[in-house]
Scaffold this motif. Structure first.
Motif, mmCIF file in Angstrom:
data_model
loop_
_atom_site.group_PDB
_atom_site.id
_atom_site.type_symbol
_atom_site.label_atom_id
_atom_site.label_comp_id
_atom_site.label_asym_id
_atom_site.label_seq_id
_atom_site.Cartn_x
_atom_site.Cartn_y
_atom_site.Cartn_z
ATOM 1 N N SER A 90 -50.711 -24.386 -33.821
ATOM 2 C CA SER A 90 -50.545 -24.664 -32.398
ATOM 3 C C SER A 90 -51.324 -25.902 -31.991
ATOM 4 O O SER A 90 -50.829 -26.755 -31.240
ATOM 5 N N ALA A 91 -52.555 -26.014 -32.491
ATOM 6 C CA ALA A 91 -53.369 -27.187 -32.167
ATOM 7 C C ALA A 91 -52.725 -28.457 -32.699
ATOM 8 O O ALA A 91 -52.781 -29.510 -32.067
ATOM 9 N N SER A 92 -52.094 -28.362 -33.852
ATOM 10 C CA SER A 92 -51.436 -29.519 -34.439
ATOM 11 C C SER A 92 -50.272 -29.992 -33.582
ATOM 12 O O SER A 92 -50.053 -31.189 -33.400
ATOM 13 N N LYS A 93 -49.533 -29.053 -32.998
ATOM 14 C CA LYS A 93 -48.382 -29.394 -32.147
ATOM 15 C C LYS A 93 -48.830 -30.044 -30.847
ATOM 16 O O LYS A 93 -48.092 -30.836 -30.247
ATOM 17 N N LEU A 94 -50.024 -29.739 -30.392
ATOM 18 C CA LEU A 94 -50.531 -30.292 -29.132
ATOM 19 C C LEU A 94 -51.273 -31.605 -29.338
ATOM 20 O O LEU A 94 -51.693 -32.229 -28.372
ATOM 21 N N SER A 95 -51.438 -31.983 -30.596
ATOM 22 C CA SER A 95 -52.301 -33.126 -30.875
ATOM 23 C C SER A 95 -51.755 -34.430 -30.298
ATOM 24 O O SER A 95 -52.508 -35.364 -30.046
ATOM 25 N N SER A 96 -50.439 -34.496 -30.022
ATOM 26 C CA SER A 96 -49.850 -35.727 -29.487
ATOM 27 C C SER A 96 -50.163 -35.922 -28.011
ATOM 28 O O SER A 96 -50.050 -37.024 -27.479
ATOM 29 N N ASN A 97 -50.523 -34.854 -27.338
ATOM 30 C CA ASN A 97 -50.848 -34.924 -25.913
ATOM 31 C C ASN A 97 -52.352 -34.794 -25.747
ATOM 32 O O ASN A 97 -52.906 -33.712 -25.862
ATOM 33 N N ASN A 98 -53.019 -35.898 -25.478
ATOM 34 C CA ASN A 98 -54.476 -35.887 -25.403
ATOM 35 C C ASN A 98 -55.017 -35.124 -24.206
ATOM 36 O O ASN A 98 -56.202 -34.833 -24.134
ATOM 37 N N ASN A 99 -54.151 -34.805 -23.258
ATOM 38 C CA ASN A 99 -54.613 -34.119 -22.047
ATOM 39 C C ASN A 99 -54.438 -32.612 -22.122
ATOM 40 O O ASN A 99 -54.686 -31.913 -21.139
ATOM 41 N N VAL A 100 -53.982 -32.099 -23.277
ATOM 42 C CA VAL A 100 -53.700 -30.675 -23.394
ATOM 43 C C VAL A 100 -54.434 -30.107 -24.598
ATOM 44 O O VAL A 100 -54.493 -30.733 -25.650
ATOM 45 N N GLN A 101 -54.983 -28.923 -24.439
ATOM 46 C CA GLN A 101 -55.643 -28.248 -25.551
ATOM 47 C C GLN A 101 -55.449 -26.746 -25.422
ATOM 48 O O GLN A 101 -55.032 -26.247 -24.370
ATOM 49 N N LEU A 102 -55.742 -26.028 -26.516
ATOM 50 C CA LEU A 102 -55.687 -24.563 -26.470
ATOM 51 C C LEU A 102 -56.850 -24.041 -25.642
ATOM 52 O O LEU A 102 -57.913 -24.664 -25.585
ATOM 53 N N ASP A 103 -56.627 -22.909 -24.987
ATOM 54 C CA ASP A 103 -57.684 -22.367 -24.140
ATOM 55 C C ASP A 103 -58.481 -21.255 -24.812
ATOM 56 O O ASP A 103 -59.237 -20.552 -24.159
ATOM 57 N N SER A 104 -58.303 -21.082 -26.145
ATOM 58 C CA SER A 104 -59.093 -20.103 -26.890
ATOM 59 C C SER A 104 -59.729 -20.804 -28.087
ATOM 60 O O SER A 104 -59.150 -21.732 -28.651
ATOM 61 N N PRO A 105 -60.925 -20.378 -28.490
ATOM 62 C CA PRO A 105 -61.592 -21.024 -29.624
ATOM 63 C C PRO A 105 -60.903 -20.684 -30.948
ATOM 64 O O PRO A 105 -60.151 -19.724 -31.046
ATOM 65 N N PHE A 106 -61.207 -21.488 -31.963
ATOM 66 C CA PHE A 106 -60.730 -21.217 -33.317
ATOM 67 C C PHE A 106 -61.225 -19.834 -33.737
ATOM 68 O O PHE A 106 -62.418 -19.530 -33.614
#
Length: 949
Positions: free
Chosen positions: A313-329
């Motif tokens: 999931s983090a890899s899919k969001l990596s293109s958008n610098n303004n978005v991240q997962l809201d739960s820790p690894f």
């Protein structure tokens, strides 16, 4: 119209107000957004403050940590098998001198045997040069002026030995509660505990083990738990920092260039069941074991998937610098080692014995998709090679050569196991399970496996290159090749010969024992037939019996302590042939026999082999125990005697004898034809031992019992303290009162009276020099009051320290085991032999003219008594000879316990006697020799070509 106009006007005003409010809201929103944007620009262009919140979940720092973990997971690890041209040993100690070995007989660990030169430089094997048969060098090795040059004169050199199953440093010598860190037995599932957090770098065993040539060990937790924890591979070299990390094989490596392996330990079968049954919690059965394994593996796999999903999931969001997962690894330290297993970064070693246990754990690995590196102990593995091959990778079997019988899952072991597995294409490693087996003698494990049929090259590999590969370290240890760690052993004889001992051991190019170069360049130890030979193991079906035999071409016959027959060494022998004729169980002729008249008897050509009187065993529980951990197979333990008047409580071993068991059969087939067995006890008074013939059917057999009251056995020391007799001084005090009372008020039927007056020996089991000294004082006291105590020490690890007093007071010593270790606080001062000590305890006792014999404290190794005797001779530097070796395991014991020829019912090797001997196809003190024939021991038929299974 007016009302209408008023409504219209009112509507227009309302719409105007809404528009104004809308524009006002838009304006306010624009102002707020602009302010936030400006604040964002100001905040995140400031290099001193990078903490932010993209959403209401986690910090950027936490998110970034997770991304780094994902990168670590996905990073392709180095393939150690691809490492070439290795020029660096991170464990190299600056200032270590280069060493050039010339004329070494190199056994390289991977099947080659050649004469060559070896250069050790910068902690690695820098160069190797072969030498042809005419000693003409193909190439010379260039060295500097300060290189140490040693001409080995064709002495054997092997890679440093590797023990892939040891508990050294976790169960330190001497055994103390304070240093017992082998099992965390508070939960059956503890994969998260680590050996490197507990290992004792000051364990004296580390140096003793390395003196046997072991340079690397996998130290793992014990087998009390299903998942025992994470092991630690160490070099067996003490470091100045006393750092466990610095001793580790991974010390100083570059993880980007060399994979940093981890090693896990798990166990199945009897041990976890036993531990947690005592706690009345799961697992108490194999059912519970299977459930807990699968439950924990499922939890770990779920955690594994959560980590992978997070990273995806983090890899899919990596293109958008303004978005991240809201739960820790997802990270949980208790699953860390299992994650390493699932990701292929850890090597799994599993303690399992039985066929069903082995299959179960393989099934678990297939169900949950993890890899098993090695199955340890695995004494049943030879029965199921096809099941072992079902695993998703090649499994190494790390096993014993001949340790068996101590519990049910070890009862059906076979000495042919290593050969059977190797023939099936399954790698075999021999290991110690130190301190179960003193890892100092790891080479002896390989030597015994070779004796029982494992190929010589595979036997060497089983303690070098095979364990190196199983540990994932075959790029740097386990063989003599350029670029490998400078871990080498220089031997005094072939490493698979009996009593082979390192002259010097090199770890990371550093000599460990300071052996003078003159010794390394000196004459090799030589013993008749000491070179290893690869003779095929006898297959089942060859074993047979006969009532009468003619034995021809005998090399030497040890008739008794006064008579040895051999060609050209006895006036009664007129030619080169010595023979024996056994007719219906009796010795009809010995020496120069006319064999032409006995064509009806089976002819046995011994081809120069030896004939010895039947071996006598003492120390083992032959006839009383079949499986140590199964009470239904043992005689049981006698009550603790705590009062001198408790005469009637002294038990006799003869009353509990059981014949026909596997231990007795194995001993008999090895030529152990008599046993002195004492009752089982945890107290001071063990009871009265019995001497009997191992091949008998019942105690009713004619002549099955040699002596029903052989000795009164007592046990002195801290191991035998209890609530009734809480101190060693109490033990000595009770014994003193009992014996003095027997002197003052003698009674013929009283065993104490017989002992106090010298009619029956007092066999005292103890190791401490101080306890032996107290017993000698007791002997002197009894003598001053008119008694005559015939004192025999059994154990005697520290007896050499007072050898002069032992000799002066006419005390005999039965060393048991023959090569003692400092496992007890009261036996710390043992002599472990070369290269640490220049002598051994048995040599000192012999020099002081003490009557010495050898005992055995493990029933499984009773069959090795002849090797124990031969070992003592081989390493005595000429002090002992073959006759002395025979004495240690036969007539010395007969004299110590007064088992004279009359009591032995005229058995032996003289004409007219009942045949009682063992014949070998060579010199029995060489490991390649096998038993050819056994006669006597309570059996009428003669056993030919006995098979040790």
């Amino acid at each position: 119209m007016t009302k209408i106009d008023d409504h219209i006007q009112s509507f227009d005003n309302h719409q105007r107000d809404k528009r104004i409010k809308k524009y006002l809201n838009l304006f306010l929103a624009l102002v707020i957004s602009s302010s936030l944007y400006i604040a964002y620009i100001i905040r995140y262009t400031n290099a001193s403050n990078k903490i932010t919140q993209y959403s209401s979940g986690i910090s950027y720092e936490t998110y970034h940590y997770g991304l780094l973990k994902c990168e670590e997971i996905k990073r392709i690890k180095p393939d150690n098998n691809q490492i070439q041209d290795r020029r660096r040993n991170p464990r190299f100690v600056p200032g270590t001198k280069d060493i050039l070995f010339k004329n070494a007989r190199i056994l390289d660990g991977i099947g080659h045997d050649f004469l060559g030169d070896i250069l050790l430089k910068n902690g690695i094997i820098s160069e190797i040069t072969n030498i042809d048969e005419n000693d003409i060098k193909k190439n010379d090795i260039n060295v500097t002026d300060d290189t140490v040059m040693i001409d080995l004169k064709k002495k054997f050199v092997t890679p440093g030995l590797i023990d892939m199953h040891s508990h050294a440093g976790l169960l330190s010598w001497p055994f103390l509660r304070a240093t017992n860190d082998i099992n965390e037995e508070t939960d059956p599932l503890t994969p998260f505990v680590r050996v490197k957090d507990a290992l004792n770098p000051s364990d004296p065993a580390i140096r003793i083990i390395s003196s046997g040539g072991v340079t690397t060990s996998l130290i793992i937790p014990g087998s009390g738990n299903l998942m025992g924890g994470e092991g630690h591979v160490i070099k067996m070299r003490n470091v100045s920092t006393l750092s466990v990390v610095d001793m580790g094989i991974n010390y100083g490596i570059d993880p980007s260039e060399e994979k940093e392996w981890r090693w896990l330990k798990m166990a199945c079968g009897e041990n976890p069941k036993k531990v947690y049954a005592l706690q009345d919690r799961i697992p108490t059965t194999r059912l519970g074991e299977g459930w807990l394994f699968r439950k924990k593996f499922q939890e770990a796999r779920d955690h594994f998937k959560r980590q992978n999903d997070w990273c995806d999931s983090a890899s899919k969001l990596s293109s958008n610098n303004n978005v991240q997962l809201d739960s820790p690894f997802p990270e949980d330290l208790q699953y860390d080692s299992l994650m390493a297993l699932f990701r292929g970064d850890a090597r799994l070693n599993i303690h399992c014995y039985e066929t069903n246990d082995l299959e179960a754990i393989i099934n678990h690995s297939l169900e949950f998709n993890f890899t098993i590196t090695a199955l340890h102990h695995a004494l049943d593995a030879y029965r199921i090679p096809d099941i072992i091959k079902r695993a998703n990778s090649q499994i190494t079997i790390a096993t014993f050569s001949d340790n068996w019988g101590y519990k049910k899952e070890a009862f059906q072991a076979s000495t042919r196991s290593p050969k059977i597995l190797a023939d099936a294409g399954i790698p075999v490693a021999l290991k110690s399970d130190h301190p179960v087996i003193n890892a100092q003698h790891l080479a002896f494990e390989a030597a015994k496996a070779h004796h029982y049929g494992l190929d010589e090259k595979l036997s060497i590999a089983s303690i070098t290159s095979v364990p190196a590969k199983a540990l994932g370290l075959n790029h740097r240890i386990g063989q003599i090749s350029i670029g490998y760690d400078a871990d080498l052993v220089v031997w005094d004889s072939h490493p698979l010969s009996l009593g082979a001992t390192p002259l010097e051991v090199y770890i990371d190019g550093i000599p460990q024992f300071g052996t003078p170069n003159s010794v390394l360049s000196g004459k090799s130890k030589c013993s008749k037939g000491s070179s290893a030979q690869n003779e095929p193991v006898k297959e089942k079906g060859n074993e047979r019996t006969a009532s009468s035999v003619v034995i021809n071409n005998i090399g030497k016959i040890f008739v008794d302590k006064d008579t040895i027959l051999e060609p050209n060494n006895n006036s009664s022998v007129k030619d080169e042939n010595i023979s024996m004729i056994i007719k219906d169980g009796l010795v009809e002729c010995i020496g120069n026999c006319a064999i032409s008249n006995h064509n009806s008897s089976e002819m046995i050509d011994l081809n120069g082999g030896y004939v010895l009187p039947g071996i006598v065993a003492i120390g083992a529980s032959l006839g009383l125990i079949e499986i140590d951990l199964e009470p239904s197979t043992t005689d049981g333990f006698v009550p603790i005697i705590n009062h001198p008047d408790s005469v009637d409580q002294v038990m006799k071993a003869i009353d509990g004898l059981k014949f026909g068991g596997k231990h007795l059969d194995v001993a008999y087939k090895a030529g152990v034809l008599s046993s002195i067995t004492s009752p089982l006890s945890f107290g001071l008074i063990k009871g009265i031992s019995v001497a009997f013939k191992t091949g008998s059917h019942t105690v009713l057999d004619e002549e099955s019992i040699i002596e029903s009251e052989t000795a009164l056995h007592v046990q002195i020391g801290t191991l035998f303290k209890n609530a009734y007799i809480p101190s060693v001084s109490s033990q000595i005090g009770l014994l003193r009162r009992t014996l003095l009372k027997a002197v003052f008020k003698p009674t013929k039927r009283n065993i104490y009276s017989k002992v106090a007056n010298g009619l029956v020996p007092l066999a005292a089991h103890t190791d401490s020099k101080d306890e032996i000294a107290s017993l000698i004082r007791l002997k002197q006291l009894v003598k001053r009051h008119g008694g005559d105590l015939r004192l025999v020490i059994i154990g005697g690890a520290e007896a050499h320290l007072i050898a002069d007093q032992i000799s002066k007071n006419n005390v005999s010593v039965v060393l048991s085991p023959s090569r003692p270790v400092p496992s007890l606080w009261t036996a710390k001062n043992v002599l472990t032999g070369s290269p640490i000590t220049n002598t051994t305890g048995i040599e000192i006792l012999v020099k002081h003219k003490v009557k010495v014999a050898i005992g055995v404290d493990n029933s499984a190794w009773t069959r090795n008594l002849v090797w124990d005797a031969g070992w003592a001779v081989t390493n005595s530097k000429g002090l002992l000879d073959e006759k002395d070796a025979v004495a240690l395991i036969s007539w010395n014991l007969e004299e110590i316990f007064n088992l004279n020829r009359k009591k032995l019912n005229n058995q032996g090797l003289n004409k007219g006697n009942i045949a009682n001997f063992v014949a070998y196809d060579g010199n029995p003190f060489d490991l390649h020799t096998k038993v050819k024939l056994v006669a006597g021991g309570g059996r009428k038929d003669i056993l030919i070509d006995p098979i040790q299974d």
